[in-house]
Design a protein around this motif. Structure first.
Motif, short mmCIF file in Angstrom:
data_model
loop_
_atom_site.label_atom_id
_atom_site.label_comp_id
_atom_site.label_asym_id
_atom_site.label_seq_id
_atom_site.Cartn_x
_atom_site.Cartn_y
_atom_site.Cartn_z
N ALA A 343 0.92 -1.08 -0.08
CA ALA A 343 -0.05 0.06 0.03
C ALA A 343 0.91 1.26 0.03
CB ALA A 343 -0.90 0.15 1.25
N LYS A 344 1.92 1.41 1.06
CA LYS A 344 2.75 2.44 0.68
C LYS A 344 3.55 2.56 -0.38
CE LYS A 344 3.45 2.53 5.80
NZ LYS A 344 4.43 2.51 6.91
N ALA A 345 3.92 1.44 -1.15
CA ALA A 345 4.73 1.70 -2.11
C ALA A 345 3.80 2.17 -3.40
CB ALA A 345 5.30 0.23 -2.48
N ALA A 346 2.50 1.71 -3.49
CA ALA A 346 1.74 2.11 -4.47
C ALA A 346 1.47 3.69 -4.17
CB ALA A 346 0.33 1.68 -4.51
N LEU A 347 1.24 3.93 -3.14
CA LEU A 347 0.81 5.45 -2.84
C LEU A 347 2.20 6.34 -3.09
CD1 LEU A 347 -1.46 6.97 -1.77
CD2 LEU A 347 -0.44 6.91 0.82
N ALA A 348 3.41 5.89 -2.79
CA ALA A 348 4.46 6.78 -3.47
C ALA A 348 4.64 6.82 -4.73
CB ALA A 348 5.64 5.75 -2.72
N GLU A 349 4.13 5.94 -5.44
CA GLU A 349 4.39 5.88 -7.03
C GLU A 349 2.86 6.85 -7.49
OE1 GLU A 349 4.13 2.24 -8.61
OE2 GLU A 349 5.82 1.56 -7.25
N SER A 350 2.06 7.34 -6.54
CA SER A 350 0.96 8.07 -7.13
C SER A 350 1.53 9.62 -7.39
CB SER A 350 -0.22 8.05 -6.17
OG SER A 350 0.10 9.33 -4.97
N LYS A 351 0.51 10.59 -8.11
CA LYS A 351 0.68 11.69 -8.20
C LYS A 351 0.53 12.68 -7.07
CE LYS A 351 -3.67 12.51 -10.83
NZ LYS A 351 -4.09 12.90 -12.09
N TYR A 352 -0.08 12.16 -6.13
CA TYR A 352 -0.53 12.95 -4.98
C TYR A 352 0.20 12.92 -3.56
CZ TYR A 352 -5.07 13.86 -7.73
OH TYR A 352 -5.75 13.93 -8.50
N SER A 353 0.38 13.79 -2.69
CA SER A 353 0.90 13.74 -1.30
C SER A 353 0.22 14.74 -0.56
CB SER A 353 2.45 13.85 -1.56
OG SER A 353 2.83 15.22 -2.29
N GLY A 354 0.93 14.94 0.56
CA GLY A 354 0.32 15.99 1.52
C GLY A 354 -0.89 16.43 1.63
N ASP A 355 -1.33 17.56 1.20
CA ASP A 355 -2.98 17.85 1.56
C ASP A 355 -3.87 17.23 0.59
OD1 ASP A 355 -2.23 19.45 3.65
OD2 ASP A 355 -2.50 21.35 2.74
N ASP A 356 -3.39 16.71 -0.60
CA ASP A 356 -4.11 15.98 -1.34
C ASP A 356 -4.58 14.54 -0.95
OD1 ASP A 356 -4.10 18.01 -3.37
OD2 ASP A 356 -2.26 17.24 -4.31
N LEU A 357 -4.09 14.11 -0.19
CA LEU A 357 -4.08 12.74 0.55
C LEU A 357 -4.89 13.06 1.80
CD1 LEU A 357 -0.93 10.77 -0.04
CD2 LEU A 357 -3.25 10.74 -1.46
N LYS A 358 -5.63 14.04 1.96
CA LYS A 358 -6.58 14.23 2.86
C LYS A 358 -8.06 14.31 2.37
CE LYS A 358 -3.66 17.23 5.85
NZ LYS A 358 -3.29 18.52 6.36
N ILE A 359 -8.86 13.30 3.12
CA ILE A 359 -10.22 13.28 2.33
C ILE A 359 -11.23 13.30 3.35
CG2 ILE A 359 -9.33 11.70 0.61
CD1 ILE A 359 -10.03 9.26 1.90
N ASP A 360 -12.51 13.41 3.13
CA ASP A 360 -13.46 13.51 4.04
C ASP A 360 -14.44 11.88 3.65
OD1 ASP A 360 -13.21 16.02 5.11
OD2 ASP A 360 -14.40 16.79 3.62
N LEU A 361 -14.80 11.40 4.90
CA LEU A 361 -15.38 10.28 4.78
C LEU A 361 -16.79 10.36 5.41
CD1 LEU A 361 -15.73 7.12 4.44
CD2 LEU A 361 -14.82 6.76 6.68
N VAL A 362 -17.99 10.67 4.49
CA VAL A 362 -19.14 11.04 4.66
C VAL A 362 -19.95 9.81 5.13
CG1 VAL A 362 -20.94 12.44 4.31
CG2 VAL A 362 -18.98 13.21 3.46
N ILE A 363 -20.61 9.90 6.35
CA ILE A 363 -21.51 8.88 6.63
C ILE A 363 -22.86 9.49 7.29
CG2 ILE A 363 -19.84 7.02 6.92
CD1 ILE A 363 -19.59 7.46 9.97
N PRO A 364 -23.84 8.46 7.43
CA PRO A 364 -25.14 8.95 7.89
C PRO A 364 -25.19 9.19 9.67
CG PRO A 364 -25.49 6.84 6.93
CD PRO A 364 -24.17 7.38 6.69
N ASP A 365 -24.58 8.27 10.18
CA ASP A 365 -24.49 8.20 11.56
C ASP A 365 -23.24 7.77 12.04
OD1 ASP A 365 -27.47 8.41 11.95
OD2 ASP A 365 -27.55 6.70 10.76
#
Length: 507
Positions: A343-365
């Protein structure tokens, strides 16, 4: 290759499961006005219907309760096969784009209206066209319905589709009286069908009282005289409620199972075909980069969900079907194993890092699953902020979210389950109109294969395999369908995903 029926069979102890991430629960004393009587079912449920119109409320877990009132054209047996209900038989034309359902003679809805081909026609048209229908997306291959005489409903299809007998079960076509359905809002609180029971009282959101329907086509095998269905908001009271006789049947939170067994109650897992998943939107960053998706796939430790959330009753899920089911693809059993290093190796090969890897997980409860996802993704460098939105369904179905959690109670038609998850217009596909390459061709092959064809199982499993190439979903675990009953209630039929009272006795 294992035979179709063998692949369809569900083991009695199957630990597959329900959905929507909700915890099954049971009620406290508010429903304790339950009458005595050896043939009275006192059922406490956390899924008490908010709608009694099957077009509006029949798609979610509440269809199990609506099945008390409504019959369908077909239903599924304990092997997942379509068997007769209102329709005693059906047959396709030679091309496979037209199926005629032959109804039983002499049936009436509880308001006296005949159960005939015109009633079926109107039910299908209403499910397709009513503005607030939850079912219209399931009926896209139906072009029109005509009648031949009083008892033959002819369904004309826009394409060859041999899944229709499975589709027209309890989940999609519970048939209401056309007279009552002329006023859908009235029907929504005063249901009228040809089910095993007739509603005599409804307190919205709280309680429903039903009596046995003597005119039900299979009334001879319904041994329960009365049902008292109550809403059950508090899972901690289920055991004491059954011990004191407030109710004798309930949905059960897995956390309460050991206490229920210790109290001498019958705890059982009803077979199902459901799986929870982490939904990703590949149309929004960072999941528009396949390397980020790959990283998430390897970051998910499914066993942690099972251990922390199901108290030993659940199973890991890598696809939307349990292992014993005909649509389960053994070749896809472990496509994306848990591997933090990968997983870490794949992420290191991606074009995103830092703030681009901050996401919202939206759920109803509030949902403990979200915290597990948050922790597991943090371990590879993705920061997840959990946000609760009570109106979550609006942005989810509008495909506006970056990521969310979802689970379903499955479908009687395995193809319907696949298209809902992976199809370009699938309601559970957060990445609409994205779909995996090759999926549409595989789906078409399933539609064109009769259910009794020896090649059906292999064709269906190939469609599952093509769907699982989707980058829009990562399956996590199966939350079990756990129920508890007083020992005076006999065993329930093992119809997967359903609660069937046929043949059940209360001694």
């Amino acid at each position: 290759m294992t035979s179709t029926l063998g692949r369809r069979s569900f083991l009695g102890g199957l630990l597959a499961a329900p959905a929507l991430g909700a915890v099954l629960a049971a009620c406290g004393g508010s429903g304790s006005a339950a009458s005595a009587g050896s043939a009275t079912l006192k059922w406490a449920s956390s899924y008490f219907p908010t709608h009694w119109d099957p077009v509006v409320g029949g798609s979610g877990a509440q269809f199990r309760h609506l099945a008390l009132v409504y019959a369908s054209l077909t239903r599924v047996d304990d092997a997942g096969n379509a068997v007769p209900d209102l329709a005693e038989s059906w047959d396709y034309n030679d091309k496979g784009d037209q199926v005629t359902f032959h109804l039983r003679e002499g049936l009436t809805f509880s308001d006296g209206t005949p159960v005939n081909a015109e009633a079926v026609k109107q039910a299908i048209e209403r499910a397709k066209n009513q503005e607030d229908s939850a079912l219209f997306g399931d009926l896209t291959s139906i072009e029109k319905v005509t009648t031949e005489g009083d008892l033959d409903a002819v369904v004309h299809l826009s394409q060859v589709d041999y899944q229709i007998p499975l589709l027209f079960g309890e989940r999609v076509l519970q048939v209401a009286s056309p007279k009552a359905a002329a006023d859908p809002k009235a029907l929504d609180q005063n249901p009228v069908g040809h089910g095993p029971f007739v509603v005599t009282q409804i307190i919205p959101g709280t309680k429903a009282v039903l009596e046995k329907n003597p005119d039900y086509w299979d009334a001879a095998n319904i041994h329960i005289e009365k049902v008292e269905l109550v809403s059950a908001p508090d899972p901690s009271t289920v055991v004491s409620g059954l011990q004191t006789g407030v109710y004798n049947f309930a949905d059960l939170a897995p956390s309460q199972a050991k206490a229920a067994e210790g109290a001498g109650l019958d705890v059982f897992v009803q077979p199902g075909y459901n799986a929870s998943n982490l939904s990703l939107n590949v149309n929004k960053k960072p999941f528009d980069d396949p390397k980020v998706v790959e990283a998430v796939r390897h970051a998910i430790n499914r066993q942690e969900f099972v251990d922390k959330l199901t108290f030993g009753y659940g199973t890991i899920a890598t696809q939307p079907f349990p292992e014993e089911y005909i649509a389960y693809d053994p070749d896809s059993a472990d496509l994306w194993p848990y591997d933090v290093a990968k997983a870490k190796a794949a992420l290191a090969e991606s074009k995103y890092s830092g703030d681009d890897l901050k996401i919202d997980l939206v759920i109803p409860d509030e949902d403990a699953s979200a915290e597990i996802v948050q922790s597991q993704l943090a371990a590879i460098g993705i920061t997840v902020t959990i946000k609760i939105d009570k109106n979550w369904a609006t942005p989810f179905f509008a495909k506006d979210l970056v990521t969310s959690l979802y689970g379903t109670t499955g479908r009687d038609s395995p193809l319907q389950t696949l298209t809902a998850h992976f199809g370009p217009n699938g309601p559970l596909n957060l990445s609409t109109p994205y779909e995996p390459e090759g999926f549409e061709k595989a789906v078409a092959a399933v539609r064109e294969t009769p259910l009794e064809d020896p090649a059906y199982a292999e064709t269906l499993q190939k469609a599952t395999r093509e769907g699982l190439a989707s980058e829009a979903l990562v399956f996590t675990f199966s939350q079990p369908n756990v129920y508890v009953k007083d020992p005076s209630i006999s065993q329930l039929p093992k119809n997967p995903g359903h609660i069937n009272w046929t043949g059940v006795k209360i001694s």
